[in-house]
Design a protein around this motif. Structure first.
Motif, PDB file in Angstrom:
ATOM      1  N   THR A   1     -61.928  29.448 -25.217  1.00  0.00           N
ATOM      2  CA  THR A   1     -61.562  30.535 -26.058  1.00  0.00           C
ATOM      3  C   THR A   1     -62.807  31.398 -26.718  1.00  0.00           C
ATOM      4  O   THR A   1     -62.566  32.479 -27.117  1.00  0.00           O
ATOM      5  CB  THR A   1     -60.690  30.372 -26.998  1.00  0.00           C
ATOM      6  N   LEU A   2     -64.032  30.737 -26.649  1.00  0.00           N
ATOM      7  CA  LEU A   2     -65.124  31.665 -27.226  1.00  0.00           C
ATOM      8  C   LEU A   2     -65.800  31.936 -25.972  1.00  0.00           C
ATOM      9  O   LEU A   2     -67.034  32.958 -26.311  1.00  0.00           O
ATOM     10  CB  LEU A   2     -65.757  30.545 -28.116  1.00  0.00           C
ATOM     11  N   GLY A   3     -65.722  32.038 -24.846  1.00  0.00           N
ATOM     12  CA  GLY A   3     -66.443  32.808 -23.594  1.00  0.00           C
ATOM     13  C   GLY A   3     -66.685  31.760 -22.382  1.00  0.00           C
ATOM     14  O   GLY A   3     -65.778  30.714 -22.327  1.00  0.00           O
ATOM     15  N   VAL A   4     -67.602  32.007 -21.970  1.00  0.00           N
ATOM     16  CA  VAL A   4     -68.257  31.235 -20.923  1.00  0.00           C
ATOM     17  C   VAL A   4     -69.005  30.221 -21.597  1.00  0.00           C
ATOM     18  O   VAL A   4     -70.332  30.619 -22.151  1.00  0.00           O
ATOM     19  CB  VAL A   4     -69.055  32.013 -19.995  1.00  0.00           C
TER      20      VAL A   4
ATOM     21  N   ASN B   1     -68.990  37.689 -28.907  1.00  0.00           N
ATOM     22  CA  ASN B   1     -67.840  38.899 -29.015  1.00  0.00           C
ATOM     23  C   ASN B   1     -66.776  38.376 -28.055  1.00  0.00           C
ATOM     24  O   ASN B   1     -66.803  38.636 -26.949  1.00  0.00           O
ATOM     25  CB  ASN B   1     -68.462  40.438 -28.740  1.00  0.00           C
ATOM     26  N   ILE B   2     -65.604  37.972 -28.588  1.00  0.00           N
ATOM     27  CA  ILE B   2     -64.439  37.396 -27.937  1.00  0.00           C
ATOM     28  C   ILE B   2     -63.972  38.261 -26.762  1.00  0.00           C
ATOM     29  O   ILE B   2     -63.507  38.163 -25.741  1.00  0.00           O
ATOM     30  CB  ILE B   2     -63.394  36.852 -28.937  1.00  0.00           C
ATOM     31  N   GLU B   3     -63.966  39.761 -27.386  1.00  0.00           N
ATOM     32  CA  GLU B   3     -63.241  40.822 -26.430  1.00  0.00           C
ATOM     33  C   GLU B   3     -64.023  40.981 -25.273  1.00  0.00           C
ATOM     34  O   GLU B   3     -63.950  41.547 -24.460  1.00  0.00           O
ATOM     35  CB  GLU B   3     -63.093  41.959 -27.422  1.00  0.00           C
ATOM     36  N   ARG B   4     -65.411  40.768 -25.467  1.00  0.00           N
ATOM     37  CA  ARG B   4     -66.068  41.061 -24.270  1.00  0.00           C
ATOM     38  C   ARG B   4     -67.131  39.773 -23.772  1.00  0.00           C
ATOM     39  O   ARG B   4     -67.970  39.603 -23.145  1.00  0.00           O
ATOM     40  CB  ARG B   4     -67.511  41.945 -24.697  1.00  0.00           C
ATOM     41  N   SER B   5     -66.387  38.317 -23.761  1.00  0.00           N
ATOM     42  CA  SER B   5     -66.838  36.958 -23.609  1.00  0.00           C
ATOM     43  C   SER B   5     -67.139  37.074 -21.924  1.00  0.00           C
ATOM     44  O   SER B   5     -67.920  36.031 -21.736  1.00  0.00           O
ATOM     45  CB  SER B   5     -66.150  36.060 -24.162  1.00  0.00           C
TER      46      SER B   5
ATOM     47  N   ILE C   1     -57.842  40.798 -19.658  1.00  0.00           N
ATOM     48  CA  ILE C   1     -58.444  42.149 -19.524  1.00  0.00           C
ATOM     49  C   ILE C   1     -58.479  42.734 -21.036  1.00  0.00           C
ATOM     50  O   ILE C   1     -57.314  43.201 -21.438  1.00  0.00           O
ATOM     51  CB  ILE C   1     -58.057  43.145 -18.421  1.00  0.00           C
ATOM     52  N   THR C   2     -59.789  43.227 -21.500  1.00  0.00           N
ATOM     53  CA  THR C   2     -59.838  43.860 -22.972  1.00  0.00           C
ATOM     54  C   THR C   2     -60.192  45.116 -22.868  1.00  0.00           C
ATOM     55  O   THR C   2     -59.926  45.829 -23.700  1.00  0.00           O
ATOM     56  CB  THR C   2     -60.436  42.817 -23.851  1.00  0.00           C
ATOM     57  N   GLN C   3     -61.232  45.371 -21.840  1.00  0.00           N
ATOM     58  CA  GLN C   3     -61.842  46.716 -21.982  1.00  0.00           C
ATOM     59  C   GLN C   3     -62.439  46.953 -20.695  1.00  0.00           C
ATOM     60  O   GLN C   3     -63.104  45.894 -20.224  1.00  0.00           O
ATOM     61  CB  GLN C   3     -62.748  46.981 -23.362  1.00  0.00           C
ATOM     62  N   HIS C   4     -63.071  48.488 -20.314  1.00  0.00           N
ATOM     63  CA  HIS C   4     -63.520  48.660 -19.171  1.00  0.00           C
ATOM     64  C   HIS C   4     -64.962  48.647 -19.647  1.00  0.00           C
ATOM     65  O   HIS C   4     -65.504  48.881 -20.680  1.00  0.00           O
ATOM     66  CB  HIS C   4     -63.317  49.803 -18.532  1.00  0.00           C
TER      67      HIS C   4
ATOM     68  N   PHE D   1     -64.163  43.815 -18.822  1.00  0.00           N
ATOM     69  CA  PHE D   1     -64.295  42.616 -19.806  1.00  0.00           C
ATOM     70  C   PHE D   1     -62.816  41.977 -19.855  1.00  0.00           C
ATOM     71  O   PHE D   1     -61.944  42.585 -19.878  1.00  0.00           O
ATOM     72  CB  PHE D   1     -64.984  42.882 -21.075  1.00  0.00           C
ATOM     73  N   ALA D   2     -63.220  40.718 -20.053  1.00  0.00           N
ATOM     74  CA  ALA D   2     -61.965  39.722 -20.413  1.00  0.00           C
ATOM     75  C   ALA D   2     -62.298  38.941 -21.540  1.00  0.00           C
ATOM     76  O   ALA D   2     -63.510  38.491 -21.683  1.00  0.00           O
ATOM     77  CB  ALA D   2     -61.358  38.965 -19.301  1.00  0.00           C
ATOM     78  N   LYS D   3     -60.996  38.571 -21.998  1.00  0.00           N
ATOM     79  CA  LYS D   3     -61.222  37.116 -22.888  1.00  0.00           C
ATOM     80  C   LYS D   3     -60.459  36.072 -22.404  1.00  0.00           C
ATOM     81  O   LYS D   3     -59.634  36.239 -21.472  1.00  0.00           O
ATOM     82  CB  LYS D   3     -60.775  37.527 -24.406  1.00  0.00           C
ATOM     83  N   VAL D   4     -60.868  35.012 -22.692  1.00  0.00           N
ATOM     84  CA  VAL D   4     -60.232  33.695 -22.327  1.00  0.00           C
ATOM     85  C   VAL D   4     -59.043  33.428 -23.310  1.00  0.00           C
ATOM     86  O   VAL D   4     -59.146  33.157 -24.322  1.00  0.00           O
ATOM     87  CB  VAL D   4     -61.354  32.500 -22.561  1.00  0.00           C
ATOM     88  N   ILE D   5     -57.622  33.581 -22.667  1.00  0.00           N
ATOM     89  CA  ILE D   5     -56.453  32.894 -23.109  1.00  0.00           C
ATOM     90  C   ILE D   5     -56.407  31.130 -23.041  1.00  0.00           C
ATOM     91  O   ILE D   5     -55.912  30.862 -23.937  1.00  0.00           O
ATOM     92  CB  ILE D   5     -55.553  33.680 -22.524  1.00  0.00           C
TER      93      ILE D   5
END
Length: 148
Positions: free
Chosen positions: A32-35, A44-48, A100-103, A128-132
């Motif tokens: 949930t913190l990214g890659v 930035n979780i929303e752009r991880s 998906i969080t943003q383009h 961009f996506a975040k990990v659920i």
């Protein structure tokens, strides 16, 4: 909830601090913190996670520009184009669930490769996506678009 298979993972990449080129991997771990092991982990979780499509590289190639995979900054390169997905759409890849969080806006650093790239890729660089749900993603994993 329906799951529609929409594509497959072609390549996976991470960025390491102090290294300008992306490192290609056969498997990546996500939480949930990214890659995990990426230099942008927990920034930035929303752009991880950045997801790009092979269509972007084909578009570039059609204009006579050669650019290796990974140069768009993607973590995941797909044979599916997810750019039209709505924010909040969910993709199941491997055993990881991404939302998906943003383009992705185009970065001017691509102009170093070719001055036409920022204009060509204005809406075609990635999303961009975040990990659920934490999990691993491997090259050749199927991609499922989750629906209601």
């Amino acid at each position: 909830m329906s799951n529609e298979k929409v594509g497959q993972v072609l390549n996976l990449f991470v960025s390491h601090s102090g290294v300008s080129q992306r490192v290609e991997k056969d498997i990546l771990s996500f939480d949930t913190l990214g890659v995990v092991e990426d230099k942008f982990y927990n920034k930035n979780i929303e752009r991880s996670v950045l997801i790009s499509s092979i269509d972007s590289y084909n578009l570039i190639k059609n204009y006579g520009i050669e650019m290796p995979f990974g140069y768009l900054g993607e973590n995941i390169l797909l044979d599916y184009n997810p750019y039209a997905l709505e924010v909040g759409s969910r993709l199941q890849i491997g055993n990881a669930l991404l939302e998906i969080t943003q383009h992705c806006t185009i970065c001017n650093h691509l102009a170093v490769i070719d001055v036409k790239l920022p204009t060509l890729l204005k809406n075609d660089r990635g999303i961009f996506a975040k990990v659920i749900t934490s999990g691993d993603i491997r090259v050749a994993d199927d991609v499922y678009l989750l629906g209601e």
